[in-house]
Scaffold this motif. Structure first.
Motif, PDB file in Angstrom:
ATOM      1  N   SER A 236       0.867  -1.179   0.000  1.00  0.00           N
ATOM      2  CA  SER A 236       0.000   0.000   0.000  1.00  0.00           C
ATOM      3  C   SER A 236       0.901   1.226   0.000  1.00  0.00           C
ATOM      4  O   SER A 236       1.832   1.281   0.809  1.00  0.00           O
ATOM      5  CB  SER A 236      -0.895  -0.010   1.246  1.00  0.00           C
ATOM      6  OG  SER A 236      -1.755   1.096   1.222  1.00  0.00           O
ATOM      7  N   PRO A 237       0.746   2.176  -0.902  1.00  0.00           N
ATOM      8  CA  PRO A 237      -0.370   2.346  -1.825  1.00  0.00           C
ATOM      9  C   PRO A 237      -0.334   1.436  -3.047  1.00  0.00           C
ATOM     10  O   PRO A 237      -1.277   1.407  -3.822  1.00  0.00           O
ATOM     11  CB  PRO A 237      -0.263   3.809  -2.236  1.00  0.00           C
ATOM     12  CG  PRO A 237       1.194   4.108  -2.175  1.00  0.00           C
ATOM     13  CD  PRO A 237       1.698   3.281  -0.998  1.00  0.00           C
ATOM     14  N   GLY A 238       0.752   0.687  -3.240  1.00  0.00           N
ATOM     15  CA  GLY A 238       0.765  -0.299  -4.304  1.00  0.00           C
ATOM     16  C   GLY A 238       1.528   0.093  -5.550  1.00  0.00           C
ATOM     17  O   GLY A 238       2.470   0.872  -5.505  1.00  0.00           O
ATOM     18  N   VAL A 239       1.097  -0.466  -6.678  1.00  0.00           N
ATOM     19  CA  VAL A 239       1.768  -0.302  -7.971  1.00  0.00           C
ATOM     20  C   VAL A 239       1.703   1.161  -8.403  1.00  0.00           C
ATOM     21  O   VAL A 239       0.629   1.752  -8.457  1.00  0.00           O
ATOM     22  CB  VAL A 239       1.118  -1.198  -9.045  1.00  0.00           C
ATOM     23  CG1 VAL A 239       1.855  -1.054 -10.378  1.00  0.00           C
ATOM     24  CG2 VAL A 239       1.083  -2.651  -8.594  1.00  0.00           C
ATOM     25  N   GLN A 240       2.871   1.721  -8.711  1.00  0.00           N
ATOM     26  CA  GLN A 240       2.984   3.118  -9.123  1.00  0.00           C
ATOM     27  C   GLN A 240       3.207   3.209 -10.636  1.00  0.00           C
ATOM     28  O   GLN A 240       3.732   2.262 -11.240  1.00  0.00           O
ATOM     29  CB  GLN A 240       4.179   3.767  -8.413  1.00  0.00           C
ATOM     30  CG  GLN A 240       4.128   3.659  -6.898  1.00  0.00           C
ATOM     31  CD  GLN A 240       2.886   4.300  -6.318  1.00  0.00           C
ATOM     32  OE1 GLN A 240       2.626   5.469  -6.541  1.00  0.00           O
ATOM     33  NE2 GLN A 240       2.108   3.509  -5.593  1.00  0.00           N
ATOM     34  N   PRO A 241       2.836   4.332 -11.248  1.00  0.00           N
ATOM     35  CA  PRO A 241       3.146   4.491 -12.674  1.00  0.00           C
ATOM     36  C   PRO A 241       4.627   4.222 -12.987  1.00  0.00           C
ATOM     37  O   PRO A 241       4.936   3.638 -14.032  1.00  0.00           O
ATOM     38  CB  PRO A 241       2.754   5.946 -12.960  1.00  0.00           C
ATOM     39  CG  PRO A 241       1.604   6.180 -12.020  1.00  0.00           C
ATOM     40  CD  PRO A 241       2.013   5.457 -10.753  1.00  0.00           C
ATOM     41  N   ALA A 242       5.525   4.591 -12.078  1.00  0.00           N
ATOM     42  CA  ALA A 242       6.957   4.365 -12.303  1.00  0.00           C
ATOM     43  C   ALA A 242       7.284   2.878 -12.455  1.00  0.00           C
ATOM     44  O   ALA A 242       8.221   2.513 -13.168  1.00  0.00           O
ATOM     45  CB  ALA A 242       7.774   4.961 -11.158  1.00  0.00           C
ATOM     46  N   ASP A 243       6.496   2.013 -11.806  1.00  0.00           N
ATOM     47  CA  ASP A 243       6.698   0.568 -11.953  1.00  0.00           C
ATOM     48  C   ASP A 243       6.374   0.106 -13.362  1.00  0.00           C
ATOM     49  O   ASP A 243       6.900  -0.905 -13.829  1.00  0.00           O
ATOM     50  CB  ASP A 243       5.799  -0.206 -10.971  1.00  0.00           C
ATOM     51  CG  ASP A 243       6.168   0.013  -9.519  1.00  0.00           C
ATOM     52  OD1 ASP A 243       7.357  -0.124  -9.185  1.00  0.00           O
ATOM     53  OD2 ASP A 243       5.258   0.309  -8.722  1.00  0.00           O
ATOM     54  N   LEU A 244       5.496   0.825 -14.032  1.00  0.00           N
ATOM     55  CA  LEU A 244       4.983   0.417 -15.348  1.00  0.00           C
ATOM     56  C   LEU A 244       5.682   1.086 -16.527  1.00  0.00           C
ATOM     57  O   LEU A 244       5.539   0.622 -17.660  1.00  0.00           O
ATOM     58  CB  LEU A 244       3.483   0.733 -15.414  1.00  0.00           C
ATOM     59  CG  LEU A 244       2.633  -0.133 -14.502  1.00  0.00           C
ATOM     60  CD1 LEU A 244       1.337   0.561 -14.158  1.00  0.00           C
ATOM     61  CD2 LEU A 244       2.386  -1.474 -15.152  1.00  0.00           C
ATOM     62  N   GLU A 245       6.437   2.153 -16.282  1.00  0.00           N
ATOM     63  CA  GLU A 245       7.029   2.925 -17.386  1.00  0.00           C
ATOM     64  C   GLU A 245       7.808   2.055 -18.360  1.00  0.00           C
ATOM     65  O   GLU A 245       7.658   2.181 -19.572  1.00  0.00           O
ATOM     66  CB  GLU A 245       7.943   4.026 -16.837  1.00  0.00           C
ATOM     67  CG  GLU A 245       7.187   5.195 -16.272  1.00  0.00           C
ATOM     68  CD  GLU A 245       8.105   6.235 -15.636  1.00  0.00           C
ATOM     69  OE1 GLU A 245       9.345   6.040 -15.610  1.00  0.00           O
ATOM     70  OE2 GLU A 245       7.560   7.239 -15.157  1.00  0.00           O
ATOM     71  N   GLU A 246       8.643   1.178 -17.830  1.00  0.00           N
ATOM     72  CA  GLU A 246       9.484   0.324 -18.671  1.00  0.00           C
ATOM     73  C   GLU A 246       8.632  -0.553 -19.601  1.00  0.00           C
ATOM     74  O   GLU A 246       8.928  -0.691 -20.783  1.00  0.00           O
ATOM     75  CB  GLU A 246      10.351  -0.553 -17.764  1.00  0.00           C
ATOM     76  CG  GLU A 246      11.218  -1.547 -18.474  1.00  0.00           C
ATOM     77  CD  GLU A 246      12.060  -2.361 -17.512  1.00  0.00           C
ATOM     78  OE1 GLU A 246      13.038  -2.945 -17.984  1.00  0.00           O
ATOM     79  OE2 GLU A 246      11.745  -2.432 -16.304  1.00  0.00           O
ATOM     80  N   VAL A 247       7.554  -1.118 -19.076  1.00  0.00           N
ATOM     81  CA  VAL A 247       6.682  -1.987 -19.864  1.00  0.00           C
ATOM     82  C   VAL A 247       5.908  -1.165 -20.899  1.00  0.00           C
ATOM     83  O   VAL A 247       5.769  -1.569 -22.057  1.00  0.00           O
ATOM     84  CB  VAL A 247       5.739  -2.786 -18.937  1.00  0.00           C
ATOM     85  CG1 VAL A 247       4.734  -3.594 -19.734  1.00  0.00           C
ATOM     86  CG2 VAL A 247       6.552  -3.708 -18.023  1.00  0.00           C
ATOM     87  N   VAL A 248       5.432   0.012 -20.503  1.00  0.00           N
ATOM     88  CA  VAL A 248       4.712   0.903 -21.424  1.00  0.00           C
ATOM     89  C   VAL A 248       5.599   1.264 -22.618  1.00  0.00           C
ATOM     90  O   VAL A 248       5.146   1.262 -23.765  1.00  0.00           O
ATOM     91  CB  VAL A 248       4.225   2.171 -20.680  1.00  0.00           C
ATOM     92  CG1 VAL A 248       3.753   3.245 -21.657  1.00  0.00           C
ATOM     93  CG2 VAL A 248       3.114   1.811 -19.697  1.00  0.00           C
ATOM     94  N   LYS A 249       6.886   1.523 -22.369  1.00  0.00           N
ATOM     95  CA  LYS A 249       7.819   1.917 -23.435  1.00  0.00           C
ATOM     96  C   LYS A 249       8.065   0.795 -24.443  1.00  0.00           C
ATOM     97  O   LYS A 249       8.597   1.045 -25.517  1.00  0.00           O
ATOM     98  CB  LYS A 249       9.146   2.371 -22.828  1.00  0.00           C
ATOM     99  CG  LYS A 249       9.054   3.719 -22.150  1.00  0.00           C
ATOM    100  CD  LYS A 249      10.364   4.127 -21.521  1.00  0.00           C
ATOM    101  CE  LYS A 249      10.214   5.447 -20.794  1.00  0.00           C
ATOM    102  NZ  LYS A 249      11.383   5.768 -19.973  1.00  0.00           N
ATOM    103  N   LYS A 250       7.670  -0.423 -24.118  1.00  0.00           N
ATOM    104  CA  LYS A 250       7.858  -1.560 -25.028  1.00  0.00           C
ATOM    105  C   LYS A 250       6.736  -1.649 -26.063  1.00  0.00           C
ATOM    106  O   LYS A 250       6.712  -2.564 -26.880  1.00  0.00           O
ATOM    107  CB  LYS A 250       7.928  -2.877 -24.257  1.00  0.00           C
ATOM    108  CG  LYS A 250       9.009  -2.919 -23.189  1.00  0.00           C
ATOM    109  CD  LYS A 250      10.389  -2.912 -23.766  1.00  0.00           C
ATOM    110  CE  LYS A 250      11.424  -3.043 -22.653  1.00  0.00           C
ATOM    111  NZ  LYS A 250      12.788  -3.012 -23.126  1.00  0.00           N
TER     112      LYS A 250
END
Length: 122
Positions: free
Chosen positions: A46-60
């Motif tokens: 908590s608060p959990g998954v942050q946008p920063a956790d996803l940036e690398e995957v989004v860029k793919k």
């Protein structure tokens, strides 16, 4: 380039097809995978998954992201993180990890450009 199949999942362990590493938590995307190290972004249940956790995957260049919240769904996914993905035109599925892996593998088998973040314990 296709998204790699998640070959196995058990408490605290995940294997991705074509990769010799055993992950506790992992990120996957078309053509690759790696350990999801929460310390990189200061992630906690908590608060959990942050946008920063996803940036690398989004860029793919993924079209869909599947987030596995853990075996007991202890990992939170705030609305702001879901909105971040939607702003990038990415569909998002937030599920218990076993269900998330099954959904991810089904999408990958259909040739969808899918990425994922998976928590394999609580």
């Amino acid at each position: 380039m296709s998204s790699p199949e998640i070959a196995s999942l058990s408490w605290g362990q995940m294997k991705v097809k074509g990769c010799s590493t055993t992950y506790k938590d992992c990120k996957v995307w078309p053509g690759g995978s790696r350990t999801w190290d929460w310390r990189e972004t200061g992630t906690n249940h908590s608060p959990g998954v942050q946008p920063a956790d996803l940036e690398e995957v989004v860029k793919k260049g993924v079209k869909t992201v599947v987030i596995g919240r853990g075996m007991s769904e202890a990992l939170q996914v705030p609305a702001s993180t879901v909105e971040y993905l939607k702003r990038h035109g990415i569909e998002v599925l937030v599920l218990q990890t076993e269900k998330a892996v099954a959904e991810y593998n089904a999408l990958a088998a259909q040739g969808v450009k899918v990425g994922g973040l998976f928590h394999s314990t609580c």
